[in-house]
Motif scaffolding. Sequence first.
Motif, PDB file in Angstrom:
ATOM      1  N   LEU A 201       0.908  -1.302  -0.063  1.00 45.69           N
ATOM      2  CA  LEU A 201      -0.071  -0.069  -0.021  1.00 45.69           C
ATOM      3  C   LEU A 201       0.731   0.985  -0.006  1.00 45.69           C
ATOM      4  CD1 LEU A 201      -2.608  -1.150   2.533  1.00 45.69           C
ATOM      5  CD2 LEU A 201      -3.033  -0.726   0.039  1.00 45.69           C
ATOM      6  N   ALA A 202       1.916   0.932   0.690  1.00 47.54           N
ATOM      7  CA  ALA A 202       2.938   2.441   0.719  1.00 47.54           C
ATOM      8  C   ALA A 202       3.408   2.531  -0.632  1.00 47.54           C
ATOM      9  CB  ALA A 202       3.981   2.162   1.743  1.00 47.54           C
ATOM     10  N   LEU A 203       4.068   1.503  -1.222  1.00 44.26           N
ATOM     11  CA  LEU A 203       4.395   1.536  -2.611  1.00 44.26           C
ATOM     12  C   LEU A 203       3.502   2.215  -3.770  1.00 44.26           C
ATOM     13  CD1 LEU A 203       6.893   1.315  -4.838  1.00 44.26           C
ATOM     14  CD2 LEU A 203       6.210  -1.182  -4.603  1.00 44.26           C
ATOM     15  N   ALA A 204       2.101   1.636  -3.579  1.00 49.12           N
ATOM     16  CA  ALA A 204       1.236   1.930  -4.407  1.00 49.12           C
ATOM     17  C   ALA A 204       0.751   3.397  -4.194  1.00 49.12           C
ATOM     18  CB  ALA A 204      -0.181   1.127  -4.000  1.00 49.12           C
ATOM     19  N   ARG A 205       0.663   4.026  -2.859  1.00 47.83           N
ATOM     20  CA  ARG A 205       0.587   5.419  -2.649  1.00 47.83           C
ATOM     21  C   ARG A 205       1.452   6.255  -3.515  1.00 47.83           C
ATOM     22  NH1 ARG A 205      -1.844   3.549   1.904  1.00 47.83           N
ATOM     23  NH2 ARG A 205       0.270   3.379   3.271  1.00 47.83           N
ATOM     24  N   GLU A 206       2.820   5.708  -3.494  1.00 46.38           N
ATOM     25  CA  GLU A 206       4.124   6.634  -3.976  1.00 46.38           C
ATOM     26  C   GLU A 206       3.801   6.540  -5.499  1.00 46.38           C
ATOM     27  OE1 GLU A 206       8.755   6.180  -4.403  1.00 46.38           O
ATOM     28  OE2 GLU A 206       7.943   4.987  -3.032  1.00 46.38           O
ATOM     29  N   ILE A 207       3.614   5.313  -6.170  1.00 47.91           N
ATOM     30  CA  ILE A 207       3.251   5.455  -7.543  1.00 47.91           C
ATOM     31  C   ILE A 207       2.147   6.129  -7.839  1.00 47.91           C
ATOM     32  CG2 ILE A 207       2.904   3.816  -9.444  1.00 47.91           C
ATOM     33  CD1 ILE A 207       4.319   1.537  -8.021  1.00 47.91           C
ATOM     34  N   ALA A 208       1.085   6.050  -7.175  1.00 50.32           N
ATOM     35  CA  ALA A 208       0.054   7.103  -7.416  1.00 50.32           C
ATOM     36  C   ALA A 208       0.024   8.242  -7.449  1.00 50.32           C
ATOM     37  CB  ALA A 208      -1.424   6.501  -6.369  1.00 50.32           C
ATOM     38  N   GLY A 209       1.363   8.886  -6.921  1.00 50.15           N
ATOM     39  CA  GLY A 209       1.450  10.175  -6.768  1.00 50.15           C
ATOM     40  C   GLY A 209       2.511  10.735  -7.971  1.00 50.15           C
ATOM     41  N   ARG A 210       2.421   9.819  -8.919  1.00 48.96           N
ATOM     42  CA  ARG A 210       3.308  10.017 -10.045  1.00 48.96           C
ATOM     43  C   ARG A 210       2.510  10.384 -11.279  1.00 48.96           C
ATOM     44  NH1 ARG A 210       8.042  11.327  -7.775  1.00 48.96           N
ATOM     45  NH2 ARG A 210       8.843   9.524  -6.823  1.00 48.96           N
ATOM     46  N   ASN A 211       2.968  10.825 -12.503  1.00 50.71           N
ATOM     47  CA  ASN A 211       2.101  11.287 -13.620  1.00 50.71           C
ATOM     48  C   ASN A 211       1.527  10.069 -14.019  1.00 50.71           C
ATOM     49  OD1 ASN A 211       1.000  11.866 -16.088  1.00 50.71           O
ATOM     50  ND2 ASN A 211       2.756  12.456 -17.082  1.00 50.71           N
ATOM     51  N   PRO A 212       0.127   9.863 -14.090  1.00 56.17           N
ATOM     52  CA  PRO A 212      -0.642   8.471 -14.282  1.00 56.17           C
ATOM     53  C   PRO A 212      -0.461   8.049 -15.734  1.00 56.17           C
ATOM     54  CG  PRO A 212      -2.175  10.286 -14.110  1.00 56.17           C
ATOM     55  CD  PRO A 212      -0.946  10.838 -13.445  1.00 56.17           C
ATOM     56  N   HIS A 213      -0.268   9.116 -16.657  1.00 58.50           N
ATOM     57  CA  HIS A 213       0.022   8.820 -18.109  1.00 58.50           C
ATOM     58  C   HIS A 213       1.415   8.155 -18.161  1.00 58.50           C
ATOM     59  CE1 HIS A 213      -3.422  11.751 -18.408  1.00 58.50           C
ATOM     60  NE2 HIS A 213      -3.396  11.344 -19.453  1.00 58.50           N
ATOM     61  N   ALA A 214       2.588   8.802 -17.485  1.00 60.12           N
ATOM     62  CA  ALA A 214       3.889   8.208 -17.872  1.00 60.12           C
ATOM     63  C   ALA A 214       3.732   6.938 -17.112  1.00 60.12           C
ATOM     64  CB  ALA A 214       4.806   9.169 -16.754  1.00 60.12           C
ATOM     65  N   VAL A 215       3.079   6.627 -15.956  1.00 56.76           N
ATOM     66  CA  VAL A 215       3.174   5.322 -15.368  1.00 56.76           C
ATOM     67  C   VAL A 215       2.611   4.161 -16.358  1.00 56.76           C
ATOM     68  CG1 VAL A 215       2.200   3.801 -13.338  1.00 56.76           C
ATOM     69  CG2 VAL A 215       3.078   6.288 -13.047  1.00 56.76           C
ATOM     70  N   ARG A 216       1.505   4.812 -16.897  1.00 58.75           N
ATOM     71  CA  ARG A 216       0.872   3.626 -17.789  1.00 58.75           C
ATOM     72  C   ARG A 216       1.838   3.298 -19.040  1.00 58.75           C
ATOM     73  NH1 ARG A 216      -5.380   3.454 -18.029  1.00 58.75           N
ATOM     74  NH2 ARG A 216      -6.040   4.028 -15.615  1.00 58.75           N
ATOM     75  N   ALA A 217       2.412   4.505 -19.364  1.00 62.49           N
ATOM     76  CA  ALA A 217       3.392   4.410 -20.721  1.00 62.49           C
ATOM     77  C   ALA A 217       4.477   3.571 -20.312  1.00 62.49           C
ATOM     78  CB  ALA A 217       3.772   5.914 -21.134  1.00 62.49           C
ATOM     79  N   ALA A 218       4.933   3.694 -19.088  1.00 65.43           N
ATOM     80  CA  ALA A 218       6.110   2.867 -18.655  1.00 65.43           C
ATOM     81  C   ALA A 218       5.877   1.440 -18.327  1.00 65.43           C
ATOM     82  CB  ALA A 218       6.678   3.308 -17.459  1.00 65.43           C
ATOM     83  N   LYS A 219       4.800   0.818 -18.160  1.00 67.37           N
ATOM     84  CA  LYS A 219       4.108  -0.237 -18.083  1.00 67.37           C
ATOM     85  C   LYS A 219       4.040  -0.956 -19.302  1.00 67.37           C
ATOM     86  CE  LYS A 219       0.726  -3.626 -16.435  1.00 67.37           C
ATOM     87  NZ  LYS A 219      -0.162  -3.963 -15.479  1.00 67.37           N
ATOM     88  N   ARG A 220       3.382  -0.114 -20.285  1.00 66.21           N
ATOM     89  CA  ARG A 220       3.027  -0.664 -21.545  1.00 66.21           C
ATOM     90  C   ARG A 220       4.568  -0.975 -22.218  1.00 66.21           C
ATOM     91  NH1 ARG A 220      -0.957   3.215 -22.055  1.00 66.21           N
ATOM     92  NH2 ARG A 220       0.436   4.891 -22.918  1.00 66.21           N
ATOM     93  N   LEU A 221       5.380  -0.101 -21.923  1.00 63.84           N
ATOM     94  CA  LEU A 221       6.871  -0.293 -22.698  1.00 63.84           C
ATOM     95  C   LEU A 221       7.706  -1.466 -22.042  1.00 63.84           C
ATOM     96  CD1 LEU A 221       7.993   3.293 -22.945  1.00 63.84           C
ATOM     97  CD2 LEU A 221       7.482   1.821 -24.973  1.00 63.84           C
TER      98      LEU A 221
END
Length: 269
Positions: A201-221
């Motif tokens: 949950l702590a890691l999830a909250r950290e990731i959720a605080g990043r640009n959601p478009h960049a996070v999704r793009a990074a997962k795709r790549l």
Amino acid sequence: MSEQRVCVTVTDGVADVRLSRPEKRNALDPAMFAGLVTAGERLKGDRSVRVVVLSGEGPDFCAGLDFGAFRAMASGERLSATAQLPPSDGPAKAAGQRAAYAWAELPVPVIAAVRGNALGGGLQIALGADIRIVAPDARLSVMEVVWGLIPDMTGTQLLPELVGRDVAKELTLTGRVVTGEEAAALGLCTRTDPDPRGAALALAREIAGRNPHAVRAAKRLLDMAGRVDLAGGFAAEQAEIGALIGSPNQVEAVAANFEKRPPVFRDLP
């Protein structure tokens, strides 16, 4: 109903998904298969979700197939096939495969928090996550061979990517149980933590605080890596960065860094 087997709550962009059959060690029955697929499909279309945490109620993540499924096999019956599911247009077609691969198909990161037993199908569900945080004393096993079976919930295809083909064969052909500590050494999990759900949950909250478009793009790549040729991967990388540069959320990330304040990102439309 899926609510009886899998509970989902979303708070500040973090979806908390919990297998909810603790009295049976979250064992897999037709309702659990259906609940997992339904939850995954629901989250796939929720644009407010930025990260998913997947865990089990009670002391276990998931102990694998319900014992009733093994008794049914004596007459050739396959209980997972009785799960009531809509047709799938993805690569996973069988109910068990969809219950595990639903998490790999989500466009946002999925973090599995594993404690207690993650055996057989339970381990394969965890393999569908992007990141696995496991208790040091957790028990993980590709246990199907003990029952005279093979992993059939996408595990034969996903496991070698994590641990290598030789280790995947050794684990699959013996069914031996490994601790969370050994799982981390083998690459079967990302890391250990005595409180895997809290850490997830702590890691999830950290990731959720990043640009959601960049996070999704990074997962795709990152999901493309090793599955497409280099030219295709490099081209996709340039397409993704081209779409991000100058976008509202990327501009907000830069502004927030310079102004030393938390960023305020917009969810996908």
